[in-house]
Enzyme design. Structure first.
Site, short mmCIF file in Angstrom:
data_model
loop_
_atom_site.label_atom_id
_atom_site.label_comp_id
_atom_site.label_asym_id
_atom_site.label_seq_id
_atom_site.Cartn_x
_atom_site.Cartn_y
_atom_site.Cartn_z
N TYR A 11 0.81 -1.33 0.01
CA TYR A 11 0.02 -0.07 0.06
C TYR A 11 0.86 1.40 0.07
O TYR A 11 0.84 1.94 -0.97
CB TYR A 11 -0.91 0.10 1.43
CG TYR A 11 -1.70 1.14 1.48
CD1 TYR A 11 -2.43 1.68 0.56
CD2 TYR A 11 -2.02 1.33 2.70
CE1 TYR A 11 -3.21 3.02 0.76
CE2 TYR A 11 -2.93 2.64 2.98
CZ TYR A 11 -3.31 3.34 2.07
OH TYR A 11 -4.45 4.32 2.28
N ILE A 12 1.62 1.44 0.98
CA ILE A 12 2.52 2.56 1.11
C ILE A 12 3.77 2.77 0.01
O ILE A 12 4.04 3.67 -0.64
CB ILE A 12 3.05 3.06 2.43
CG1 ILE A 12 2.06 2.79 3.50
CG2 ILE A 12 3.62 4.15 2.73
CD1 ILE A 12 2.18 2.88 4.90
N TYR A 141 4.56 -5.38 17.86
CA TYR A 141 4.78 -4.55 16.66
C TYR A 141 5.60 -3.39 16.66
O TYR A 141 6.63 -3.11 16.11
CB TYR A 141 3.28 -4.32 16.14
CG TYR A 141 3.57 -3.17 15.00
CD1 TYR A 141 3.90 -3.68 13.54
CD2 TYR A 141 2.82 -1.87 15.13
CE1 TYR A 141 3.95 -2.79 12.62
CE2 TYR A 141 3.21 -1.06 14.00
CZ TYR A 141 3.58 -1.70 12.56
OH TYR A 141 3.42 -0.61 11.82
#
Ligand code: UFG
Length: 336
Positions: A11-12, A141
Site C-alpha cells: 500500500y504505502i 509490533y
C-alpha cells in the site's frame, strides 16, 4: 544509480514508487508478494521477488544492484497479531531489516528510508505526540520497529549507513488517479472496512468500544493521506542526499484527531450510504487517542501535506474502492 523500494508492491510502497517515478527516479522493487500485489508495480519497474528472510538472496540482490538508496516498507503490521505471534513480528520486521542492512553494507548502499510507526511511543503522556517523548511500545509490533530504529544508529557508526525513520500515524486514502489504493487480506483498518459496508460487501461496521474517555466515547486517530506520506519519504531522501539529516526520526500526521464515529459519519456523506454501525467491545491494545505533532517534519524536511483533511482522504479512498471493489484482484469494476 537506482532506488530500491522494498515492499514496493504494498500500500504505502506502491504510492512511493509512483512518487519516485513522477520525479524521474530510476526505481527497482523488492517484494515477496506475500502481502503486496504484482499489479501495483508498474510494468516498467523491475520486480525482484525475494523474501528478506532469505538472507543469501537478499545479500546477493543488494550486492548486485548496489542501490543509491533503500526505502523499506515491507513489514507485518497487525498490532493484535503481534501480541499472539511475536516471533513472526521479530523475524519479519527486525531480522528481515538486519538482512537488508547487511546487504547494504555488502553492496555499499548508504541511504536508508524506513517505515516506522507511532506505535513506538506506546501510550503517550500528552498530545500531540512529539519525537522526544518516551518510546515505550505497548505491543511487539511497536517494539520491533523501535529495535530497528535503534539498530540504525549502530549501523551508521559502524558502516556509515545514514537513515531517516518516518513514524506514521494512520495511513489512509488512495492515489487521486484511482489507480492505486489499499488492498489488505484480511482487512482490519477502519476506513476500508467502512467503505466495504458502503459497497454492500459487509453488513455493518463494528465500533470497537464506545466507552472511552473521549468526547463521543470512541477512539481518536490522526489520519494521514497516503500521497502525503509518500511525499515525506521523497523529502527524507532529499534530506539524506543533501547531508542535512541523518539518524533522524520524524512523525507524520495531521495534528488533528478524528473519532471512529466522526469517520463513519463523514463516510456516510461521501458515499451517500447509510453505513449501519454496531457498538461492540473494545479491541485489545487500542490506545484511546493518538495524535501526532509533525512540526519537526514541516520544519526540517519542508513537508507540507496536500490532503490534510479527512474529506480528501475519504473521497480518494472511496474512488479507489468503488472502481476496484475487489482491490487488485482480477474481478474489478474497471477491467471486468
Ligand atoms: N476500528 C473500529 N472498527 C473496525 C476497525 C477499527 O472501531 O472495524 C477502530 C479501532 O479500534 C481504532 C480505529 O478504528 O480505534 C482505527 O483502527 P485501525 O485498525 O484503522 O488503525 P489502528 O489505529 O489500529 O492502526 C494504525 C496502523 C497500524 C499501527 C497502529 C499503531 O494501521 O499499522 O496504528 O497504533 F500499528
Amino acid at each position: 544509480m537506482s532506488i530500491l523500494v522494498v515492499g514496493g508492491a504494498g500500500y504505502i510502497g506502491s504510492h512511493t514508487v509512483r512518487a519516485l517515478l513522477d520525479r524521474g527516479e530510476d526505481v527497482l522493487v523488492l517484494d515477496d508478494l506475500s502481502e503486496g500485489h504484482r499489479a501495483a508495480v508498474p510494468a516498467s519497474v523491475p520486480l525482484l521477488e525475494i523474501d528478506l528472510l532469505d538472507r543469501a538472496a537478499t545479500l546477493a540482490a543488494l550486492s548486485e544492484h548496489k542501490p543509491e538508496a533503500v526505502f523499506h516498507f515491507a513489514a507485518s503490521c497487525y498490532v493484535g497479531e503481534s501480541v499472539t505471534d511475536p516471533g513472526k513480528y521479530f523475524r519479519n520486521n527486525f531480522v528481515a531489516t538486519l538482512n537488508l542492512l547487511d546487504g547494504m553494507v555488502q553492496g555499499g548502499s548508504k541511504r536508508f528510508i524506513f517505515s516506522s510507526t507511532c506505535a513506538t511511543y506506546g501510550e503517550p503522556p500528552s498530545l500531540p505526540i512529539t519525537e522526544d517523548m518516551p518510546k515505550e511500545p505497548v505491543n511487539p509490533y511497536g517494539r520491533t520497529k523501535l529495535f530497528c530504529e535503534q539498530a540504525f544508529a549502530d549501523y551508521e557508526v559502524a558502516h556509515g549507513i545514514q537513515s531517516v525513520s518516518l513514524r506514521y500515524f494512520n495511513a489512509a486514502g488512495a492515489h487521486p488517479s484511482g489507480e492505486l489504493g489499499e488492498d489488505h487480506e484480511p482487512e482490519t483498518h477502519l476506513i476500508p472496512l467502512v467503505l466495504q459496508v458502503a459497497l454492500g460487501q459487509r453488513e455493518d461496521i463494528k465500533i470497537f468500544g464506545s466507552d472511552y474517555d473521549t468526547p463521543d466515547g470512541t477512539c481518536i486517530r490522526d489520519y494521514i493521506h497516503i500521497v502525503d506520506l509518500a511525499e515525506a519519504h521523497i523529502l527524507g531522501l532529499e534530506g539524506l542526499r543533501g547531508g542535512r539529516i541523518s539518524r533522524a526520526a520524524f512523525n507524520l500526521g495531521n495534528e488533528e484527531g478524528h473519532s471512529v464515529r466522526q469517520v463513519i459519519d463523514m463516510a456516510r456523506k461521501v458515499t451517500g450510504h447509510a453505513i449501519p454501525a454496531v457498538e461492540t467491545e473494545r479491541r485489545a491494545g487500542d490506545p484511546p487517542r493518538l495524535v501526532g505533532s509533525s512540526a519537526l517534519a514541516r520544519e526540517v524536511l519542508g513537508w507540507k501535506p496536500r490532503y490534510g483533511d479527512l474529506l480528501s482522504i475519504l473521497e480518494t479512498a472511496w474512488k479507489w474502492h468503488r472502481e476496484h471493489p475487489r482491490g487488485y484482484g482480477e474481478n474489478t469494476a474497471k477491467n471486468g
